[in-house]
Motif scaffolding. Structure first.
Motif, PDB file in Angstrom:
ATOM      1  N   GLU A 183       0.829  -1.206   0.000  1.00 21.23           N
ATOM      2  CA  GLU A 183       0.000   0.000   0.000  1.00 21.23           C
ATOM      3  C   GLU A 183       0.863   1.255   0.000  1.00 21.23           C
ATOM      4  OE1 GLU A 183      -3.273   2.361   2.788  1.00 21.23           O
ATOM      5  OE2 GLU A 183      -2.876   0.238   3.177  1.00 21.23           O
ATOM      6  N   ASN A 184       1.937   1.221   0.757  1.00 18.58           N
ATOM      7  CA  ASN A 184       2.840   2.371   0.798  1.00 18.58           C
ATOM      8  C   ASN A 184       3.407   2.677  -0.590  1.00 18.58           C
ATOM      9  OD1 ASN A 184       4.624   4.315   2.396  1.00 18.58           O
ATOM     10  ND2 ASN A 184       6.165   3.054   1.388  1.00 18.58           N
ATOM     11  N   GLY A 185       3.690   1.633  -1.365  1.00 17.92           N
ATOM     12  CA  GLY A 185       4.218   1.827  -2.707  1.00 17.92           C
ATOM     13  C   GLY A 185       3.213   2.472  -3.657  1.00 17.92           C
ATOM     14  N   ARG A 186       1.929   2.304  -3.357  1.00 18.78           N
ATOM     15  CA  ARG A 186       0.883   2.883  -4.205  1.00 18.78           C
ATOM     16  C   ARG A 186       0.475   4.287  -3.781  1.00 18.78           C
ATOM     17  NH1 ARG A 186      -1.263  -2.340  -3.175  1.00 18.78           N
ATOM     18  NH2 ARG A 186      -2.759  -1.429  -1.707  1.00 18.78           N
ATOM     19  N   ARG A 187       0.877   4.685  -2.598  1.00 20.53           N
ATOM     20  CA  ARG A 187       0.408   5.955  -2.045  1.00 20.53           C
ATOM     21  C   ARG A 187       1.037   7.153  -2.753  1.00 20.53           C
ATOM     22  NH1 ARG A 187      -2.307   6.382   2.694  1.00 20.53           N
ATOM     23  NH2 ARG A 187      -1.512   8.476   2.985  1.00 20.53           N
ATOM     24  N   LYS A 188       0.234   8.187  -2.876  1.00 20.22           N
ATOM     25  CA  LYS A 188       0.719   9.460  -3.405  1.00 20.22           C
ATOM     26  C   LYS A 188       0.798  10.517  -2.312  1.00 20.22           C
ATOM     27  CE  LYS A 188      -1.042   8.597  -8.069  1.00 20.22           C
ATOM     28  NZ  LYS A 188      -1.942   9.083  -9.156  1.00 20.22           N
ATOM     29  N   ASN A 189      -0.019  10.352  -1.283  1.00 19.93           N
ATOM     30  CA  ASN A 189      -0.020  11.307  -0.173  1.00 19.93           C
ATOM     31  C   ASN A 189       0.865  10.808   0.963  1.00 19.93           C
ATOM     32  OD1 ASN A 189      -1.926  12.878  -1.550  1.00 19.93           O
ATOM     33  ND2 ASN A 189      -3.619  11.696  -0.690  1.00 19.93           N
ATOM     34  N   ALA A 190       1.370  11.741   1.740  1.00 14.28           N
ATOM     35  CA  ALA A 190       2.219  11.390   2.891  1.00 14.28           C
ATOM     36  C   ALA A 190       1.382  10.752   3.994  1.00 14.28           C
ATOM     37  CB  ALA A 190       2.915  12.635   3.426  1.00 14.28           C
ATOM     38  N   TRP A 191       2.001   9.837   4.732  1.00 15.69           N
ATOM     39  CA  TRP A 191       1.358   9.266   5.916  1.00 15.69           C
ATOM     40  C   TRP A 191       1.315  10.325   7.014  1.00 15.69           C
ATOM     41  CZ3 TRP A 191      -1.015   4.696   5.790  1.00 15.69           C
ATOM     42  CH2 TRP A 191      -0.569   3.704   4.909  1.00 15.69           C
ATOM     43  N   LYS A 192       0.425  10.098   7.957  1.00 13.91           N
ATOM     44  CA  LYS A 192       0.407  10.898   9.184  1.00 13.91           C
ATOM     45  C   LYS A 192       0.729   9.981  10.356  1.00 13.91           C
ATOM     46  CE  LYS A 192      -2.947  14.309   7.536  1.00 13.91           C
ATOM     47  NZ  LYS A 192      -1.893  15.298   7.265  1.00 13.91           N
ATOM     48  N   TYR A 193       1.435  10.518  11.319  1.00 17.38           N
ATOM     49  CA  TYR A 193       1.781   9.753  12.521  1.00 17.38           C
ATOM     50  C   TYR A 193       1.445  10.602  13.733  1.00 17.38           C
ATOM     51  CZ  TYR A 193       4.217   6.453  15.511  1.00 17.38           C
ATOM     52  OH  TYR A 193       4.508   5.521  16.475  1.00 17.38           O
ATOM     53  N   GLU A 194       0.533  10.095  14.543  1.00 12.47           N
ATOM     54  CA  GLU A 194       0.033  10.817  15.711  1.00 12.47           C
ATOM     55  C   GLU A 194      -0.463  12.214  15.310  1.00 12.47           C
ATOM     56  OE1 GLU A 194       3.097  10.701  18.662  1.00 12.47           O
ATOM     57  OE2 GLU A 194       2.740   8.581  19.136  1.00 12.47           O
ATOM     58  N   GLY A 195      -1.103  12.272  14.142  1.00 10.83           N
ATOM     59  CA  GLY A 195      -1.740  13.500  13.694  1.00 10.83           C
ATOM     60  C   GLY A 195      -0.876  14.419  12.861  1.00 10.83           C
ATOM     61  N   ALA A 196       0.436  14.224  12.863  1.00 11.99           N
ATOM     62  CA  ALA A 196       1.350  15.089  12.101  1.00 11.99           C
ATOM     63  C   ALA A 196       1.874  14.319  10.885  1.00 11.99           C
ATOM     64  CB  ALA A 196       2.514  15.554  12.971  1.00 11.99           C
ATOM     65  N   GLU A 197       2.275  15.052   9.860  1.00 11.07           N
ATOM     66  CA  GLU A 197       2.786  14.411   8.655  1.00 11.07           C
ATOM     67  C   GLU A 197       4.121  13.735   8.941  1.00 11.07           C
ATOM     68  OE1 GLU A 197       4.360  16.008   4.393  1.00 11.07           O
ATOM     69  OE2 GLU A 197       2.257  16.506   4.878  1.00 11.07           O
ATOM     70  N   ALA A 198       4.234  12.473   8.525  1.00  9.10           N
ATOM     71  CA  ALA A 198       5.455  11.702   8.767  1.00  9.10           C
ATOM     72  C   ALA A 198       6.542  12.102   7.777  1.00  9.10           C
ATOM     73  CB  ALA A 198       5.168  10.214   8.643  1.00  9.10           C
ATOM     74  N   ASP A 199       7.796  12.071   8.216  1.00  9.30           N
ATOM     75  CA  ASP A 199       8.930  12.367   7.343  1.00  9.30           C
ATOM     76  C   ASP A 199       9.029  11.318   6.243  1.00  9.30           C
ATOM     77  OD1 ASP A 199       9.603  14.537   8.888  1.00  9.30           O
ATOM     78  OD2 ASP A 199      10.979  13.398  10.170  1.00  9.30           O
ATOM     79  N   PRO A 200       9.619  11.663   5.097  1.00 10.51           N
ATOM     80  CA  PRO A 200       9.723  10.710   3.981  1.00 10.51           C
ATOM     81  C   PRO A 200      10.435   9.403   4.343  1.00 10.51           C
ATOM     82  CG  PRO A 200      10.247  12.932   3.231  1.00 10.51           C
ATOM     83  CD  PRO A 200      10.114  13.002   4.725  1.00 10.51           C
ATOM     84  N   ASP A 201      11.438   9.469   5.216  1.00  7.48           N
ATOM     85  CA  ASP A 201      12.200   8.263   5.574  1.00  7.48           C
ATOM     86  C   ASP A 201      11.604   7.500   6.750  1.00  7.48           C
ATOM     87  OD1 ASP A 201      14.040   8.900   3.600  1.00  7.48           O
ATOM     88  OD2 ASP A 201      15.338  10.010   4.969  1.00  7.48           O
ATOM     89  N   PHE A 202      10.529   8.020   7.297  1.00  5.58           N
ATOM     90  CA  PHE A 202       9.981   7.427   8.517  1.00  5.58           C
ATOM     91  C   PHE A 202       9.499   5.993   8.283  1.00  5.58           C
ATOM     92  CE2 PHE A 202       6.391   6.669  11.444  1.00  5.58           C
ATOM     93  CZ  PHE A 202       7.061   6.764  12.644  1.00  5.58           C
ATOM     94  N   PHE A 203       8.862   5.755   7.144  1.00  2.00           N
ATOM     95  CA  PHE A 203       8.317   4.427   6.872  1.00  2.00           C
ATOM     96  C   PHE A 203       9.436   3.384   6.826  1.00  2.00           C
ATOM     97  CE2 PHE A 203       6.681   0.972   4.271  1.00  2.00           C
ATOM     98  CZ  PHE A 203       5.421   0.777   4.810  1.00  2.00           C
ATOM     99  N   GLU A 204      10.511   3.694   6.117  1.00  4.24           N
ATOM    100  CA  GLU A 204      11.647   2.768   6.045  1.00  4.24           C
ATOM    101  C   GLU A 204      12.202   2.463   7.429  1.00  4.24           C
ATOM    102  OE1 GLU A 204      14.842   3.366   3.112  1.00  4.24           O
ATOM    103  OE2 GLU A 204      13.534   4.868   2.193  1.00  4.24           O
ATOM    104  N   ASP A 205      12.399   3.501   8.226  1.00  2.00           N
ATOM    105  CA  ASP A 205      12.961   3.315   9.568  1.00  2.00           C
ATOM    106  C   ASP A 205      12.038   2.459  10.431  1.00  2.00           C
ATOM    107  OD1 ASP A 205      15.066   4.925   8.810  1.00  2.00           O
ATOM    108  OD2 ASP A 205      14.245   6.748   9.707  1.00  2.00           O
ATOM    109  N   ALA A 206      10.735   2.694  10.297  1.00  2.00           N
ATOM    110  CA  ALA A 206       9.769   1.923  11.089  1.00  2.00           C
ATOM    111  C   ALA A 206       9.763   0.459  10.666  1.00  2.00           C
ATOM    112  CB  ALA A 206       8.373   2.531  10.942  1.00  2.00           C
ATOM    113  N   MET A 207       9.888   0.199   9.368  1.00  2.00           N
ATOM    114  CA  MET A 207       9.933  -1.183   8.893  1.00  2.00           C
ATOM    115  C   MET A 207      11.168  -1.909   9.419  1.00  2.00           C
ATOM    116  SD  MET A 207       7.234  -1.992   7.223  1.00  2.00           S
ATOM    117  CE  MET A 207       6.322  -0.928   8.337  1.00  2.00           C
TER     118      MET A 207
END
Length: 322
Positions: A183-207
Motif C-alpha cells: 500500500e505504501n508503494g501505491r500511495r501518493k499522499n504522505a502518511w500521518k503519525y500521531e496526527g502530524a505528517e510523517a517524514d519521507p524516511d519514517f516508513f523505512e525506519d519503522a519497517m
C-alpha cells in the motif's frame, strides 16, 4: 389597487424575512450543537485521560467513559485509540513459563533454577490473551484504520498487536506488514503519525524496527519472517544498507557464513564504511577460520571503524602478519 399591491409586497417581504430568520436560526442551532458536541467531547477526553492515568487503560469506569464519548464524537481518534487500548490491555494476563533456552521472545529469564538432573531451567514471564477480548481490540483497530486511513500509527498499532498475540509464529503480523508495504508503494499522499505528517524516511525506519522485532523473537518462524520482510524491503529500497545487512545476519545465525559474507560484501561495495557489515563480516570470517578473510575485514575496520575498534583491529592484524 395600489394599497392591495403594497400589502402584497409587504406580505412577500415579511415571508422572505421570516424565511431568512428561520434559516439563520437553523444555522445558529447547528453551530451551537457542533460547539456543544466539541465541548462535550473535550470533557470526555479529559475524564478519560484522568482515569487512564490513575487506573490504567482498562481501569474501572474507562469503558463507560468511552461508550459515552463515542455517542457524542464517534470518529474521535483519541477515543478510538482508547477503545483499542482498553480491550487490548484487558485481554492480557501474565503467567510464568519454563523454557530450556536462555532467551525467549527476546527476553532474559526472570529466574534460573536446576532440575533434578542438574540442568538449568529458565523461567520467563509472558502475556497470554483472552481470544474474545483480543478480537474486540482488533475490531477497534480496524475501525480506527477505516476512519483514519492516513494514520500510520494506527496501522503500527495493529501490527504490534499481532506480534504480541502470535509470539513465536508471527504469520498474521508478517502478512499485514507485507500488505502495508504494498500500500505504501501505491500511495501518493504522505502518511500521518500521531496526527502530524510523517517524514519521507519514517516508513523505512519503522519497517526496520519491525524487522528487528521479528529477529529478537528468536524462533525459527520469526527468523523466517525476518528474512521475508528484509528481502521485500531490500528490493524496494536498494540504497538502504540496513535491509541487506539483515539478510546477511539471517545467514550468519544459521551458520551459513559464506552466504552471509556475500550479502555483507554487497553492502560494503556501496557503503565501504558500514560498521555492521564490517563487524559481522569479521565474525563470519573468524567462524570460517579464514585468516585471509579475517585480514580483509580487519583492514576495513582499521580504515573505517570507530577509534576503540581501530586499535584492536590493528593489533590483531599485526599478530596475524607475524
Amino acid at each position: 389597487s395600489p394599497s392591495a399591491v403594497a400589502k402584497d409586497q409587504d406580505g412577500c417581504q415579511q415571508k422572505q424575512m421570516m424565511k431568512k430568520i428561520i434559516m439563520f436560526a437553523a444555522a445558529l442551532l447547528l453551530s451551537y450543537t457542533a460547539v456543544m458536541a466539541q465541548t462535550e467531547s473535550e470533557r470526555y477526553e479529559q475524564r478519560y485521560e484522568m482515569l487512564a492515568s490513575r487506573l490504567g487503560p482498562a481501569g474501572v469506569g474507562i469503558e463507560t467513559v468511552l461508550d459515552n464519548w463515542a455517542k457524542v464524537d464517534s470518529t474521535n481518534a483519541r477515543m478510538l485509540l482508547g477503545r483499542f487500548s482498553y480491550y487490548f490491555t484487558k485481554a492480557q494476563t501474565s503467567e510464568i513459563v519454563t523454557k530450556p533456552q536462555k532467551k525467549y521472545l527476546g527476553m532474559d529469564p526472570l529466574l534460573t533454577l536446576k532440575d533434578s538432573l542438574g540442568n538449568d531451567v529458565y523461567y520467563f514471564q509472558q502475556n497470554v490473551f483472552d481470544d474474545e477480548l483480543y478480537g474486540q481490540a482488533i475490531k477497534a483497530a480496524d475501525k480506527a484504520i477505516s476512519l483514519w486511513p492516513d494514520r500510520l500509527d494506527f496501522r503500527f498499532m495493529k501490527a504490534n498487536a499481532y506480534i504480541a498475540y502470535e509470539k513465536e509464529s508471527p504469520d498474521m503480523a508478517l502478512a499485514f506488514l507485507i500488505a502495508l508495504i504494498d500500500e505504501n508503494g501505491r500511495r501518493k499522499n504522505a502518511w500521518k503519525y500521531e496526527g502530524a505528517e510523517a517524514d519521507p524516511d519514517f516508513f523505512e525506519d519503522a519497517m526496520q524496527e519491525f524487522c528487528y522485532s521479528f529477529y529478537t523473537i528468536g524462533s525459527d518462524a520469526a527468523r523466517e519472517a525476518f528474512l521475508t520482510l528484509s528481502q521485500k524491503l531490500s528490493g524496494l529500497y536498494p540504497g538502504n544498507a540496513g535491509f541487506m545487512n539483515n539478510i546477511g545476519s539471517y545467514y550468519l545465525v544459521k551458520h551459513e557464513y559464506k552466504t552471509a559474507l556475500k550479502y555483507y560484501d554487497k553492502v560494503l561495495k556501496k557503503h565501504p564504511s558500514d560498521y555492521t557489515a564490517i563487524q559481522n563480516g569479521l565474525i563470519a570470517a573468524r567462524r570460517l577460520k579464514s585468516e585471509k578473510l579475517e585480514k580483509k575485514y580487519l583492514t576495513m575496520m582499521v580504515k573505517h571503524g570507530p577509534e576503540k575498534d581501530k586499535m584492536t583491529a590493528q593489533l590483531r592484524l599485526d599478530a596475524l602478519s607475524k
